[in-house]
Design a protein around this motif. Sequence first.
Motif, mmCIF file in Angstrom:
data_model
loop_
_atom_site.group_PDB
_atom_site.id
_atom_site.type_symbol
_atom_site.label_atom_id
_atom_site.label_comp_id
_atom_site.label_asym_id
_atom_site.label_seq_id
_atom_site.Cartn_x
_atom_site.Cartn_y
_atom_site.Cartn_z
ATOM 1 N N ARG A 71 0.837 -1.189 0.000
ATOM 2 C CA ARG A 71 0.000 0.000 0.000
ATOM 3 C C ARG A 71 0.880 1.249 0.000
ATOM 4 N NH1 ARG A 71 -3.698 -2.712 -1.495
ATOM 5 N NH2 ARG A 71 -5.214 -3.664 -0.163
ATOM 6 N N LYS A 72 0.438 2.250 -0.711
ATOM 7 C CA LYS A 72 1.145 3.528 -0.704
ATOM 8 C C LYS A 72 0.812 4.262 0.587
ATOM 9 C CE LYS A 72 1.026 3.962 -5.702
ATOM 10 N NZ LYS A 72 0.411 2.708 -6.038
ATOM 11 N N ALA A 73 1.583 5.252 0.885
ATOM 12 C CA ALA A 73 1.319 6.058 2.069
ATOM 13 C C ALA A 73 -0.023 6.754 1.920
ATOM 14 C CB ALA A 73 2.428 7.082 2.251
ATOM 15 N N ASP A 74 -0.817 6.714 2.970
ATOM 16 C CA ASP A 74 -2.137 7.322 2.944
ATOM 17 C C ASP A 74 -2.029 8.747 3.488
ATOM 18 O OD1 ASP A 74 -4.797 7.933 2.942
ATOM 19 O OD2 ASP A 74 -5.366 6.463 4.447
ATOM 20 N N SER A 75 -2.210 9.708 2.609
ATOM 21 C CA SER A 75 -2.033 11.103 3.021
ATOM 22 C C SER A 75 -3.116 11.576 3.985
ATOM 23 C CB SER A 75 -2.007 12.011 1.794
ATOM 24 O OG SER A 75 -3.216 11.902 1.067
ATOM 25 N N LEU A 76 -4.230 10.847 4.078
ATOM 26 C CA LEU A 76 -5.293 11.241 4.998
ATOM 27 C C LEU A 76 -5.290 10.429 6.288
ATOM 28 C CD1 LEU A 76 -8.184 11.911 2.474
ATOM 29 C CD2 LEU A 76 -6.845 13.568 3.744
#
Length: 115
Positions: free
Chosen positions: A3-8
């Motif tokens: 998973r990519k970093a979740d900005s939220l």
Amino acid sequence: MARKADSLAPDKMQLFVASLAGLAPAEINKAKVLYIRNAIDEYEAELLSTQASKWMFLLFALVPLFWPFLYVAKKSMDAHFEMARRRVHNAIEVWGDDLRGHHFPVERLVPLKWW
């Protein structure tokens, strides 16, 4: 699938809000609008990437041994995308007073379609 970093994510949101200290209110509003638009773009890019890998899942589905693993992976991805959609909507709701008058393309936050 990584998973990519979740900005939220809550910790990233706190860092973002802290970085806004000292800016003019108009600049804060612009930064929040851009932050949410980028989060929607991030969601859409990850969705397209996941949909592109569905052909790999199809190949694995030909082998019954992989079925339990594919089921768990699918449920995990569905949960991830649902959480991401909710976080975007929550951010828009929480910052609603600051973002009044702005339109966000939330119609692009579609659920993951497998077939």
